[in-house]
Write an enzyme that holds these catalytic residues in place. Structure first.
Site, PDB file in Angstrom:
ATOM      1  N   GLU A 251       0.870  -1.190   0.000  1.00 14.12           N
ATOM      2  CA  GLU A 251       0.000   0.000   0.000  1.00 14.12           C
ATOM      3  C   GLU A 251       0.897   1.227   0.000  1.00 14.12           C
ATOM      4  O   GLU A 251       1.942   1.245   0.667  1.00 14.12           O
ATOM      5  CB  GLU A 251      -0.892   0.014   1.245  1.00 14.12           C
ATOM      6  CG  GLU A 251      -1.710   1.300   1.337  1.00 14.12           C
ATOM      7  CD  GLU A 251      -2.794   1.291   2.419  1.00 14.12           C
ATOM      8  OE1 GLU A 251      -2.675   0.517   3.388  1.00 14.12           O
ATOM      9  OE2 GLU A 251      -3.750   2.069   2.274  1.00 14.12           O
TER      10      GLU A 251
ATOM     11  N   CYS B 194      -6.740   1.335   3.166  1.00 13.35           N
ATOM     12  CA  CYS B 194      -7.673   2.470   3.219  1.00 13.35           C
ATOM     13  C   CYS B 194      -7.497   3.365   2.005  1.00 13.35           C
ATOM     14  O   CYS B 194      -8.408   4.089   1.617  1.00 13.35           O
ATOM     15  CB  CYS B 194      -7.466   3.273   4.489  1.00 13.35           C
ATOM     16  SG  CYS B 194      -7.995   2.389   5.952  1.00 13.35           S
TER      17      CYS B 194
ATOM     18  N   ASN C  99     -11.937  -2.955   0.754  1.00 11.86           N
ATOM     19  CA  ASN C  99     -10.764  -3.168   1.601  1.00 11.86           C
ATOM     20  C   ASN C  99     -11.201  -3.761   2.934  1.00 11.86           C
ATOM     21  O   ASN C  99     -11.104  -4.958   3.142  1.00 11.86           O
ATOM     22  CB  ASN C  99     -10.021  -1.847   1.802  1.00 11.86           C
ATOM     23  CG  ASN C  99      -8.997  -1.928   2.905  1.00 11.86           C
ATOM     24  OD1 ASN C  99      -8.258  -2.905   2.980  1.00 11.86           O
ATOM     25  ND2 ASN C  99      -8.956  -0.947   3.780  1.00 11.86           N
ATOM     26  N   GLU C 100     -11.723  -2.931   3.822  1.00  6.84           N
ATOM     27  CA  GLU C 100     -12.251  -3.505   5.069  1.00  6.84           C
ATOM     28  C   GLU C 100     -13.569  -2.810   5.388  1.00  6.84           C
ATOM     29  O   GLU C 100     -13.861  -2.516   6.532  1.00  6.84           O
ATOM     30  CB  GLU C 100     -11.240  -3.395   6.208  1.00  6.84           C
ATOM     31  CG  GLU C 100     -10.733  -2.009   6.445  1.00  6.84           C
ATOM     32  CD  GLU C 100      -9.578  -1.945   7.445  1.00  6.84           C
ATOM     33  OE1 GLU C 100      -9.433  -0.916   8.078  1.00  6.84           O
ATOM     34  OE2 GLU C 100      -8.816  -2.918   7.586  1.00  6.84           O
TER      35      GLU C 100
HETATM   36  O1  AHR Z   1      -2.170  -1.388   6.834  1.00  3.78           O
HETATM   37  C1  AHR Z   1      -2.536  -0.121   7.273  1.00  3.78           C
HETATM   38  C2  AHR Z   1      -4.038   0.126   7.229  1.00  3.78           C
HETATM   39  O2  AHR Z   1      -4.683  -0.685   8.165  1.00  3.78           O
HETATM   40  C3  AHR Z   1      -4.710  -0.214   5.931  1.00  3.78           C
HETATM   41  O3  AHR Z   1      -4.692   0.825   5.043  1.00  3.78           O
HETATM   42  C4  AHR Z   1      -6.112  -0.500   6.340  1.00  3.78           C
HETATM   43  O4  AHR Z   1      -6.725  -1.429   5.498  1.00  3.78           O
HETATM   44  C5  AHR Z   1      -5.994  -0.968   7.762  1.00  3.78           C
HETATM   45  O5  AHR Z   1      -6.867  -0.307   8.583  1.00  3.78           O
END
Ligand code: AHR
Length: 778
Positions: free
Chosen positions: A23, A223, A347-348
């Protein structure tokens, strides 16, 4: 202790189990893996990216204010996707007036004798030439050349070869005559990128990825993917893959969720190439038409566009060179498909808005591409309401995988070994898409190693990757991280080496194994592990009044009353006396938030500030009720439920502690319950696998205990021959040991292993990871 491995009985196929997650966080892409050396190359930085940014961030005027003016223009730009460019006007003739770029970190890192591709767009109706130089901060010239200016935008390209090695150079563009010129897309790239690719990756960082031999790479976030506007043309858009391909000038520089700017120079095409170059399968994550941070949900045509993005991505990656998107891939230089197998949707994200949209996109993609494996999500918590709902959604839609994320204390990982043992392998499989224990110390890496053994052994776990991968030491958003660097150095963490051992020696299929005489459980820190202790009331960045406070000690049949308390930003914590020594007790109180919007916490089983349980209501987004645990200051979320705290409203709260069970009530209704695990685990964990290409048996052993342990290894099946090979060992470190730029103290060593027969004893040093890779002596 005896470990018997049946070399002829195969179990779970390990497939693509251990991979990596990239990321652009901590300047992992721009200022990191993406080898561009110029920061803010297209003058697009903006306060929308970071409160301190503007179009001239990382640029400096050379010359006096009277002589040189710099301004940012937008009329007739090189590309309307990146509309800003620099206009520079010099009043008086005389060499040396202009502008310089400061690069990332302490400057631009250069190697003597190496080639650097310089390029820029320029135009001028008044000036004919511009000098391009690489200079030390003290003004020493390391390389220089000239470009000739034309009245229309023209791309200029040069190769500069610095005379000295430095990590603090800058790139200067200067003129000798009075007049004005305009500049855009000023770029400097090392020629020597990973695999020599243009617009490529910083070599020494990409080599660290290649050395892992990851089975897959999840990208581009995090994120980063879902935070943003739903309109792909917005300056603050979510990460939409179509914005990230094609000519660099046409890729709109965007706000990055991590409070900086992303050029998108490292875009989807480069991600696919990188995956190919490091031998990892691509695993892209697309936004699912919902931004959980701002609760934006796509409807109608806008939502259809998200589904279409998924279909088009599959065609871009896998379609024939004469399909619409496949032909673009071919045009970019890759006629062969990228063989995309996996796609994450979201993502989440959690919440009904997301799950509805997931279902919509999932069905459209599966209808056209039934073989593409789709990944749903269970949110950012390891357990609780949304976690369960995410799994339910995945089961309803027949998702292939559920992406789980959690960052917890090392003790949480040690005590949650059995987490996946009972998850059925015939439904959606587990993709542990983000996990880490809080820290880059040996104790963290060791806990992760033991957990990876559990992941390898669990039938339903199919994919797993540590997060985050990279951190530029000068731009840290998130810790811990696997690989750390500045502009010229890199070091890797103990966590990296554990990941590397597990990826390098994964094996293709599990082998059946049985342990005999293994100590059942080791209890660690018995004293601080009971649920009695102090009680404290806490404000979460708010002002809270606590009243009608009672503690009913059920073991001693006593009811204690306490005076009302107020906690605020100055005095966050109100501790109650006396300490509760009972194992069964009830805490009852009224809490009212008078100011703020983050609610409150009730701490209990508090041994000190770093070791406690707490029930938090509200929290950073004022959206959760969480039972959390701190062990040595390292936090774990044990269970979560949605809860928003209304300011000015009085909440009747009750926590019932019965042994290890915790029940939490709001206004007389049970909100959540949880059995807090004892701090106990087994001394030794093991997993055995077979590698088909080499016919090697791989035995992974983790000794968590502080004693050496002798294991009698029995390799059953086939002829009773000798075995030989190599042991990759990490041992001999203190729990707090870590690595840094000066030294990588925590890294594996190798030892030869020779066993005369199929039964031999092996010494596991204390608190160690041992990976034995053995082949049969003929
Ligand atoms: O890995 C860091 C962050 O943690 C990521 O962007 C997110 O998916 C999670 O909350």
């Amino acid at each position: 202790m005896k470990l018997t491995i049946d070399t002829t009985r195969e179990g779970k196929e390990l497939g693509d189990l251990f991979g990596i997650f990239f990321e652009d966080i901590n300047h992992a892409a721009d200022g990191g893996l993406y080898a561009e050396l110029v920061q803010n190359r297209s003058f697009e930085f903006s306060p929308a990216d970071h409160e301190e940014y503007n179009s001239l961030t990382a640029w400096e005027k050379i010359g006096s204010d009277e002589n040189v003016t710099l301004s940012i223009e937008t009329k007739d730009p090189v590309s309307s996707k990146n509309p800003h460019y620099l206009a520079i006007c010099v009043q008086e003739a005389g060499c040396g007036a202009g502008v310089r770029n400061l690069g990332f970190n302490c400057g631009i890192a250069l190697k003597a004798g190496a080639g650097y591709f310089f390029s820029c767009y320029a135009r001028s109706t008044e000036l004919t030439g511009m000098k391009i130089s690489l200079r030390e901060k003290n003004g020493e010239t390391l390389a220089e050349d000239m470009i000739s200016l034309t009245s229309q935008w023209k791309k200029h390209e040069l190769v500069l070869t610095p005379s000295e090695t430095t990590d603090s150079a800058c790139l200067e563009l200067t003129v000798c005559k009075a007049g004005c010129a305009e500049l855009d897309f000023v770029s400097l790239f090392p020629k020597d990128t990973f695999k020599g690719r243009k617009n490529g990756m910083r070599k020494e960082l990409a080599e660290k990825l290649e050395a892992l031999h990851p089975k897959f790479m999840r990208f581009p976030g995090g994120c980063l993917v879902h935070d943003g506007d739903l309109d792909p043309d917005s300056r603050t858009a979510q990460y939409r893959w179509k914005n990230s391909i094609g000519p660099l000038e046409e890729r709109p520089a965007r706000r990055n969720n991590w409070n900086y700017n992303q050029t998108l120079g490292l875009g989807y095409y480069e991600y696919f190439l990188l995956c190919e170059d490091i031998g990892a399968k691509p695993l892209p994550v697309l936004p699912g038409g919902f931004d959980p941070h701002h609760q934006r949900a796509a409807e109608g045509r806008q939502l259809e566009a998200f589904a279409q993005d998924a279909l088009d991505l599959i065609e871009f990656a896998n379609g024939s060179a004469d399909s619409r998107w496949g032909s673009l891939r071919a045009e970019l230089g890759h006629p062969q498909p990228f063989n995309l197998e996996y796609i994450g949707i979201g993502n989440e994200e959690v919440g009904e808005e997301f799950f509805e949209r997931y279902a919509f996109i999932h069905r459209i993609v599966k209808e056209q591409y039934p073989d593409i494996k789709l990944i749903g999500t269970s949110g950012p918590f390891a357990a609780g309401e949304w976690y369960e709902r995410g799994w339910q959604s995945a089961r309803e839609e027949n998702a292939d995988f559920v992406d789980e994320h959690y960052y917890q204390s090392p003790e949480w990982f040690l005590t949650n070994h059995e987490r996946y043992e009972k998850v059925p392998a015939d439904g959606p499989k587990v993709f542990l898409g983000e996990y880490a224990s809080h820290g880059n110390r040996w104790k963290n890496a060791l806990a992760e190693a033991s957990y990876m053994i559990a992941l390898q052994n669990a039938p339903a776990v199919a994919l797993a990757c540590y997060a985050p991968l990279f951190a530029n030491v000068d731009y840290v958003n998130w810790e811990p991280d696997m690989i750390w660097y500045d502009n010229s150095h890199v070091y890797v963490t103990p966590n990296y080496y554990v990941q590397k051992l597990f990826m390098n020696h994964q094996g293709d299929v599990l082998l059946e194994q049985t342990f005999q005489d293994l100590e059942k459980q080791m209890i660690i820190r018995e004293q601080s592990d009971c649920l009695s202790g102090r009680i404290a009331l806490e404000a979460n960045d708010s002002v809270v009044s606590f009243s009608e406070i009672r503690v009913i000690d059920e073991d001693h049949d006593v009811c204690m009353k306490f005076p009302d308390q107020t906690a605020d930003r100055k005095k966050r914590l109100a501790e109650l006396e006396p300490v509760i020594s009972s194992e069964n007790y009830i805490i009852r109180l009224c809490a009212k938030e008078l100011e703020g919007r983050k609610g409150f916490r009730i701490q209990f089983a508090r041994h000190d500030d770093e070791n406690k349980l707490f029930w938090s209501l509200g929290g950073w987004a004022n959206s959760d009720s969480i039972l959390g645990q701190d062990i040595d200051g390292s936090n774990s979320c044990l269970i979560q439920k949605t809860r928003e705290i209304e300011a000015g409203r009085s909440y009747q709260l009750e926590i019932r502690i019965r042994g290890r069970k915790v029940e939490m009530y709001v206004d007389g209704i049970l909100e959540q319950e949880h059995e807090v695990k004892p701090l106990a685990y087994r001394p030794v964990y093991a997993s055995s696998s077979f590698d088909r290409a080499s016919s090697d048996i791989i035995i992974k052993l983790v000794n968590l205990s502080s004693r050496n342990q002798t294991v009698q290894l029995e390799l059953k099946g086939g002829k009773n021959t000798g075995w030989s090979g190599c042991a990759y060992i990490m041992d001999g470190y203190a729990p707090e040991d870590g690595n840094d730029f000066e030294s990588e103290k925590v890294k594996p060593r190798e030892e030869t292993v020779i066993a005369e027969s199929s039964s031999f004893s092996y010494e596991l040093t204390h608190q160690s990871v041992h990976i034995l890779r053995l082949h049969r002596e003929m």
